[in-house]
Design a protein around this motif. Sequence first.
Motif, PDB file in Angstrom:
ATOM      1  N   VAL A 231       0.838  -1.194   0.000  1.00  0.00           N
ATOM      2  CA  VAL A 231       0.000   0.000   0.000  1.00  0.00           C
ATOM      3  C   VAL A 231       0.876   1.247   0.000  1.00  0.00           C
ATOM      4  N   ILE A 232       0.233   2.413  -0.147  1.00  0.00           N
ATOM      5  CA  ILE A 232       0.927   3.699  -0.123  1.00  0.00           C
ATOM      6  C   ILE A 232       0.469   4.451   1.120  1.00  0.00           C
ATOM      7  N   ALA A 233       1.392   5.120   1.791  1.00  0.00           N
ATOM      8  CA  ALA A 233       1.039   5.841   3.017  1.00  0.00           C
ATOM      9  C   ALA A 233       1.833   7.124   3.128  1.00  0.00           C
ATOM     10  N   GLY A 234       1.222   8.083   3.820  1.00  0.00           N
ATOM     11  CA  GLY A 234       1.890   9.335   4.141  1.00  0.00           C
ATOM     12  C   GLY A 234       1.924   9.503   5.643  1.00  0.00           C
ATOM     13  N   ALA A 235       3.039   9.987   6.186  1.00  0.00           N
ATOM     14  CA  ALA A 235       3.180  10.148   7.634  1.00  0.00           C
ATOM     15  C   ALA A 235       3.388  11.614   7.988  1.00  0.00           C
ATOM     16  N   GLY A 236       2.652  12.071   9.012  1.00  0.00           N
ATOM     17  CA  GLY A 236       2.885  13.392   9.558  1.00  0.00           C
ATOM     18  C   GLY A 236       4.072  13.355  10.505  1.00  0.00           C
ATOM     19  N   ARG A 237       4.415  14.500  11.074  1.00  0.00           N
ATOM     20  CA  ARG A 237       5.507  14.528  12.036  1.00  0.00           C
ATOM     21  C   ARG A 237       5.076  13.893  13.355  1.00  0.00           C
ATOM     22  N   THR A 238       6.052  13.460  14.144  1.00  0.00           N
ATOM     23  CA  THR A 238       5.799  12.912  15.474  1.00  0.00           C
ATOM     24  C   THR A 238       5.772  14.055  16.487  1.00  0.00           C
ATOM     25  N   PHE A 239       4.713  14.088  17.308  1.00  0.00           N
ATOM     26  CA  PHE A 239       4.597  15.123  18.336  1.00  0.00           C
ATOM     27  C   PHE A 239       4.594  14.467  19.715  1.00  0.00           C
ATOM     28  N   ARG A 240       5.234  15.117  20.666  1.00  0.00           N
ATOM     29  CA  ARG A 240       5.308  14.582  22.027  1.00  0.00           C
ATOM     30  C   ARG A 240       3.988  14.732  22.758  1.00  0.00           C
ATOM     31  N   SER A 241       3.229  15.768  22.411  1.00  0.00           N
ATOM     32  CA  SER A 241       1.959  16.018  23.096  1.00  0.00           C
ATOM     33  C   SER A 241       0.789  15.540  22.252  1.00  0.00           C
ATOM     34  N   LEU A 242      -0.191  14.905  22.898  1.00  0.00           N
ATOM     35  CA  LEU A 242      -1.390  14.462  22.194  1.00  0.00           C
ATOM     36  C   LEU A 242      -2.185  15.640  21.656  1.00  0.00           C
ATOM     37  N   ASP A 243      -1.992  16.824  22.239  1.00  0.00           N
ATOM     38  CA  ASP A 243      -2.715  18.015  21.788  1.00  0.00           C
ATOM     39  C   ASP A 243      -2.442  18.329  20.318  1.00  0.00           C
ATOM     40  N   HIS A 244      -1.260  17.912  19.826  1.00  0.00           N
ATOM     41  CA  HIS A 244      -0.862  18.241  18.456  1.00  0.00           C
ATOM     42  C   HIS A 244      -1.229  17.142  17.456  1.00  0.00           C
ATOM     43  N   ALA A 245      -2.048  16.197  17.868  1.00  0.00           N
ATOM     44  CA  ALA A 245      -2.458  15.111  16.959  1.00  0.00           C
ATOM     45  C   ALA A 245      -3.101  15.633  15.672  1.00  0.00           C
ATOM     46  N   PRO A 246      -3.967  16.684  15.736  1.00  0.00           N
ATOM     47  CA  PRO A 246      -4.581  17.177  14.491  1.00  0.00           C
ATOM     48  C   PRO A 246      -3.560  17.658  13.463  1.00  0.00           C
ATOM     49  N   GLN A 247      -2.460  18.233  13.926  1.00  0.00           N
ATOM     50  CA  GLN A 247      -1.450  18.720  12.983  1.00  0.00           C
ATOM     51  C   GLN A 247      -0.770  17.557  12.269  1.00  0.00           C
ATOM     52  N   SER A 248      -0.438  16.512  13.026  1.00  0.00           N
ATOM     53  CA  SER A 248       0.158  15.319  12.411  1.00  0.00           C
ATOM     54  C   SER A 248      -0.828  14.676  11.434  1.00  0.00           C
ATOM     55  N   PHE A 249      -2.122  14.722  11.771  1.00  0.00           N
ATOM     56  CA  PHE A 249      -3.183  14.168  10.930  1.00  0.00           C
ATOM     57  C   PHE A 249      -3.228  14.892   9.577  1.00  0.00           C
ATOM     58  N   LEU A 250      -3.248  16.216   9.594  1.00  0.00           N
ATOM     59  CA  LEU A 250      -3.295  16.999   8.356  1.00  0.00           C
ATOM     60  C   LEU A 250      -2.034  16.774   7.518  1.00  0.00           C
ATOM     61  N   GLU A 251      -0.898  16.690   8.190  1.00  0.00           N
ATOM     62  CA  GLU A 251       0.357  16.455   7.476  1.00  0.00           C
ATOM     63  C   GLU A 251       0.380  15.077   6.828  1.00  0.00           C
ATOM     64  N   ALA A 252      -0.193  14.094   7.501  1.00  0.00           N
ATOM     65  CA  ALA A 252      -0.236  12.726   6.954  1.00  0.00           C
ATOM     66  C   ALA A 252      -1.067  12.686   5.677  1.00  0.00           C
ATOM     67  N   LYS A 253      -2.212  13.364   5.688  1.00  0.00           N
ATOM     68  CA  LYS A 253      -3.062  13.392   4.496  1.00  0.00           C
ATOM     69  C   LYS A 253      -2.360  14.105   3.340  1.00  0.00           C
ATOM     70  N   LYS A 254      -1.637  15.167   3.682  1.00  0.00           N
ATOM     71  CA  LYS A 254      -0.893  15.899   2.658  1.00  0.00           C
ATOM     72  C   LYS A 254       0.214  15.026   2.070  1.00  0.00           C
ATOM     73  N   ALA A 255       0.910  14.293   2.938  1.00  0.00           N
ATOM     74  CA  ALA A 255       1.999  13.421   2.469  1.00  0.00           C
ATOM     75  C   ALA A 255       1.473  12.280   1.601  1.00  0.00           C
ATOM     76  N   LEU A 256       0.319  11.720   1.979  1.00  0.00           N
ATOM     77  CA  LEU A 256      -0.272  10.636   1.188  1.00  0.00           C
ATOM     78  C   LEU A 256      -0.649  11.148  -0.206  1.00  0.00           C
ATOM     79  N   ARG A 257      -1.262  12.314  -0.254  1.00  0.00           N
ATOM     80  CA  ARG A 257      -1.673  12.861  -1.547  1.00  0.00           C
ATOM     81  C   ARG A 257      -0.459  13.112  -2.438  1.00  0.00           C
TER      82      ARG A 257
END
Length: 494
Positions: A231-257
């Motif tokens: 399969v093909i996958a995109g990964a967002g950056r790793t964040f130490r705080s769970l608060d930043h999960a949405p940012q990693s989520f958006l980055e992952a979608k951008k990387a996949l595209r």
Amino acid sequence: MLKAAIFDDEYIVLQGLQTMIEWESYGIELIGTATDGHSAFQLFEEFRPDIIFTDIRMPKYNGLSLIEKILAIAPETNCIVFSGFNEYEYVKQAIKLGVVDYLEKPITIPMIKDAIEKIIDRVHKIRTLSELKLLCEENRSELLEKATLDLLNWGAGAVKKWRKCFGDGVFNIKGITVLSITERVEYLKKTSFEIIPIQNGSEHLAVALHFDHDVNEHLIQMMDDIKNSGVIAGAGRTFRSLDHAPQSFLEAKKALRYAQFLGHQGLITVEEISETPLHTDKLTDQEKAIISCLRAGDKDGSLTQLDTLLNHFQINQQCPEIIEREMLKVLYLALEAVKGTGKNITEIYHSDFLPHIEIRELNGCKEMFQWFRLKFEMITEWMQNTKQENIHEAVEKACTYIKENFHRDLCLQEVAEFVGMNATYFSLLFKEEIGQSYIKYLTHFRMEHAKELLQKGNKVTDVSKKVGYHSYRHFSELFKKHSGVNPGLYRNSI
């Protein structure tokens, strides 16, 4: 429906149990019988019955050996043994093997019915318990999946609820990385990190929870898993705080595209994306040439210039967002050219056509380029047809004007100005559309009208003036050339 089988070497026992028990009333299908251990095991392998009634003593190998083999393969099978008065030791062995009941011979119908009812009750209890366990596990998994999706969307506002759903070990989490994947991939839990797979509509995600600080090692493991799964996958950056999960989520979608757009295989991280802009907001010479050809109705020229632009996009391998912006810029300029014709854009596209929405639903480079070229080709086709229609309308308008004004001195320049065209271009266009020059068309129309007037008895001199000729001699010469006789002879012959 449950399936049952009976194994006994006594014909009377087999025949009696088959005919005297209404198996279907208990929700049981009797799938067969056997008179020896070998045939019995073959029957078991073929049908895998839920319930087995078997005699302990049978030819070839006895019921105990048969039960041992069956339960080794399918431990959930409910085995009931028939035993004689002096076979207590065999019964003890059968119980150790895991039989659920034993019936002492001679077998009676009430004994069988009672055993069936006990087994059915046991099966239902086991199934209910298994279903409850499964339901509990599924509910926990569903709740965690939903809570994780909320965490990706809302961040800090969903952390408290997510921690409660995750349970033990939540405070050992050292970081979170979100992956966006083309299809669902089931991962084994690792000792140092855990994966929570999520499906959000058609979107597949995997949230990696890190329990130590060696994130790079975790990503390498995930890369291997994804590469092996194809399969093909995109990964967002790793964040130490769970608060930043949405940012990693958006980055992952951008990387996949980005990965899909360029046809990359495996996992690509957001850090690998190139975001150097191709152009400024001003039109390039290439884009100006495309729009210029479009306005002129030059379909082939427009598409040739467009293909050159697409090739330029492909060579530079930019992220899809940048190429989207350039494509939409050209497309909207083309639609402005359509509006400039005075026509309604809905003649090309439906009223709710939103190119900036449609293009975001495309992933691959090839798919996006095909979509863009198709949309642009539809516009160029329409522009070319519209220009052609306008040409036909101009010629038709000119013919009508000639018919209404043929009786006076009517020159080419006047007609060309009337339809809003250059005289030279109008002359060429008129001949191409009508099949004869402007002057020949005008002369032919005048001569045919002159015939009608002469047939009605009008004088030749009057007819000459009425069809736009002030020189009688010139009219006569043209009429003879057109009809073969001079106008006077033509009038007298009628």
